[in-house]
Design a protein around this motif. Structure first.
Motif, mmCIF file in Angstrom:
data_model
loop_
_atom_site.group_PDB
_atom_site.id
_atom_site.type_symbol
_atom_site.label_atom_id
_atom_site.label_comp_id
_atom_site.label_asym_id
_atom_site.label_seq_id
_atom_site.Cartn_x
_atom_site.Cartn_y
_atom_site.Cartn_z
ATOM 1 N N GLU A 22 0.829 -1.211 0.000
ATOM 2 C CA GLU A 22 0.000 0.000 0.000
ATOM 3 C C GLU A 22 0.863 1.262 0.000
ATOM 4 O O GLU A 22 0.462 2.315 0.495
ATOM 5 N N PRO A 406 -13.625 -2.622 -7.976
ATOM 6 C CA PRO A 406 -12.880 -3.584 -8.800
ATOM 7 C C PRO A 406 -13.600 -4.934 -8.839
ATOM 8 O O PRO A 406 -14.464 -5.216 -8.005
ATOM 9 N N ASP A 443 -6.833 -5.730 -4.517
ATOM 10 C CA ASP A 443 -7.791 -4.640 -4.705
ATOM 11 C C ASP A 443 -7.960 -3.775 -3.461
ATOM 12 O O ASP A 443 -8.723 -2.799 -3.483
ATOM 13 N N PRO A 445 -5.918 -1.543 -1.973
ATOM 14 C CA PRO A 445 -5.594 -0.119 -2.133
ATOM 15 C C PRO A 445 -6.703 0.680 -2.821
ATOM 16 O O PRO A 445 -6.979 1.823 -2.441
ATOM 17 N N GLU A 446 -7.361 0.084 -3.831
ATOM 18 C CA GLU A 446 -8.454 0.796 -4.512
ATOM 19 C C GLU A 446 -9.652 0.955 -3.586
ATOM 20 O O GLU A 446 -10.333 1.984 -3.611
ATOM 21 N N VAL A 447 -9.898 -0.038 -2.741
ATOM 22 C CA VAL A 447 -10.982 0.074 -1.751
ATOM 23 C C VAL A 447 -10.698 1.231 -0.806
ATOM 24 O O VAL A 447 -11.587 2.040 -0.502
ATOM 25 N N GLU A 448 -9.450 1.338 -0.362
ATOM 26 C CA GLU A 448 -9.110 2.435 0.546
ATOM 27 C C GLU A 448 -9.269 3.786 -0.144
ATOM 28 O O GLU A 448 -9.677 4.772 0.471
ATOM 29 N N ARG A 449 -8.976 3.835 -1.442
ATOM 30 C CA ARG A 449 -9.177 5.095 -2.172
ATOM 31 C C ARG A 449 -10.662 5.436 -2.234
ATOM 32 O O ARG A 449 -11.054 6.601 -2.019
ATOM 33 N N LEU A 450 -11.496 4.431 -2.502
ATOM 34 C CA LEU A 450 -12.933 4.678 -2.585
ATOM 35 C C LEU A 450 -13.527 5.068 -1.231
ATOM 36 O O LEU A 450 -14.492 5.835 -1.164
ATOM 37 N N SER A 454 -6.826 5.836 4.927
ATOM 38 C CA SER A 454 -5.465 5.371 4.723
ATOM 39 C C SER A 454 -4.926 4.834 6.036
ATOM 40 O O SER A 454 -5.527 5.019 7.092
#
Length: 458
Positions: A22, A406, A443, A445-450, A454
């Protein structure tokens, strides 16, 4: 964020794998150069060889500008001293320590961890985590994995499908139509060793291991649909009277519904200690591998056997022998993740991996406050993430079907106030809602972005 992980064993390696993946600046410290080399060769991390509690070693690891230190060596005292040095010399703001010895955890010594005494912000007790996992396995006897979310209103269940499962070869979309009032959803399938997030048109087959989210009121019905009977555990045999076995026995004794427990412990001193500390549990001194002793414990009449000695091979063999003797359910403690593949062929119903439970617990504490729970699935193949939706999150104010998750991510449930709802395409996600997601590790990191969270503390 800059993170120092002290201890490059299985737990330290898995945490380093998560955090380095991450895009955090991770340094691993261990006195064993081979473990440090393994971490630096396989992960995007830096490595320092030396004793983590030594100030000069921590300085070489970059402690002067470190945001988070995780002490997960094999020694409680080294972990505690490392946190003290990190605080006193380097003023590291956040420190997590793994502490095994239960005497350090007794409530009468709680002042020990005050900031002006021994400044540890979070203490992880593997024995307590494992005991809790064992109790959850016993509570859902026809599952191989289970975890609670949303304050106990949502259950995450691992179910092995057999030939008698009534819904084999049925597309998941059709299951939703057949059981429209069932608050449950299949979010993961492991087939021939590969874990994936299924699509609506996918079918289930005998031999699959599936992961399901179910409302706690619908757990019994969910298990029946997948061919599993719900049976109350009234007689339990515990093999191993160490900290884990003792904690489980104490918890069973504290239940309002009467559970008859027997314990077998090989070490005489440990057996005597267990007999002194337990009130209703019958403690037998001897080798759990002994067929005669298992017979004396009435293993054939037990509803479940829980094998929690400190040796993986002993745990597996005792579980197999108990099953052959007529016990319908066997749960085994397994530290080595490479042995997990033997559980199915050996007819062991469920296993507990202490390292996975410890990793899950550490991850739960190091993600930002809006992430309320984390659970590591399998050999860190996926994560279950429970988080509160922020107003700034890209998913806030959108319908479930319009959120660009994702392919390896599925929504398990959404909590609005006190109400837990099964995810539907036309359900709107709003600020303040709590959402639970199943995400393959790649997936996350993309979940954390959505979610706009962090691994941070500020």
């Amino acid at each position: 964020m800059k993170v120092i992980i002290c201890g490059a064993g299985q737990v330290g390696w898995q945490i380093a794998r998560h955090l380095s993946g991450e895009r955090n600046d991770v340094t691993v410290v261990d006195h064993n150069p081979e473990l440090v080399r393994r971490a630096t060769d396989t992960l995007d991390v830096q490595g320092v060889t030396g004793f983590a509690s030594h100030p000069d070693v921590l300085e070489r690891a970059g402690a002067r500008d470190c945001d988070l230190l995780i002490a997960a060596t094999h020694s409680d005292e080294v972990n505690m001293m490392t946190c003290q040095v990190a605080h006193s010399v380097f003023n590291i703001t956040r420190k997590i320590a793994r502490v095994r010895n239960q005497s350090y955890m007794l409530p009468q010594y709680g002042d020990l961890y005050r900031r002006d005494h021994l400044p540890i912000d979070v203490i992880i007790s593997p024995e307590r985590e494992v005991a809790e996992a064992a109790l959850q396995r016993l509570a859902a006897p026809s599952t191989f994995d289970t975890e609670s979310f949303m304050g106990g209103k949502l259950q995450f269940l691992g179910i092995s499908l057999e030939d008698e499962c009534p819904v084999l070869n049925t597309p998941l979309r059709q299951l939703t139509e057949l059981f429209s009032t069932l608050r449950a959803i299949v979010v993961g399938v492991r087939r021939e060793g590969r874990l994936f997030a299924p699509e609506p048109g996918d079918q289930l087959f005998a031999g699959d291991q599936i992961y399901v989210f179910s409302h706690f009121e619908d757990v019994g019905r969910t298990l029946e649909i997948f061919g599993k009977a719900s049976k109350k555990q009234e007689r339990v045999v515990i093999i191993g009277g160490g900290n884990v076995g003792l904690a489980v026995a104490r918890a069973l004794e504290a239940r309002t519904d009467r559970v008859r427990a027997k314990m077998i412990e090989k070490n005489r001193d440990q057996a005597e200690r267990a007999a002194d500390e337990l009130e209703r549990t019958i403690v037998l001194h001897g080798d759990g591998m002994s067929a005669e002793l298992l017979e004396e414990a009435n293993i054939e009449r037990a509803d479940a056997v829980l094998v929690v000695t400190d040796d993986d091979k002993t745990n597996i063999l005792v579980a197999v022998r108990a099953k052959q003797a007529g016990c319908p359910m066997a749960i085994s403690l397994v530290n080595d993740p490479t042995l997990v593949g033997l559980m199915g062929p050996l007819d062991i119903d469920a296993y507990i991996n202490p390292r996975a439970t410890t990793v899950s617990s550490i991850l739960r504490h190091i993600r930002h406050g809006k992430v309320r729970a984390i659970y590591s699935v399998g050999d860190a193949e996926a994560e279950v993430i429970e988080a509160q939706v922020l107003g700034t999150s890209p998913i806030s104010g959108r319908l479930v079907r319009d959120i660009p998750f994702p392919e390896g991510v599925l929504v398990g449930a959404i909590q609005k106030g006190d109400r837990v709802e099964k995810p539907r395409g036309d359900l709107k996600v709003e600020e303040g809602d709590v959402i639970t997601l199943f995400a393959l590790s790649a997936d996350v990191p993309e979940v954390e972005r959505l979610l706009q969270v962090s691994i941070d503390f500020f």
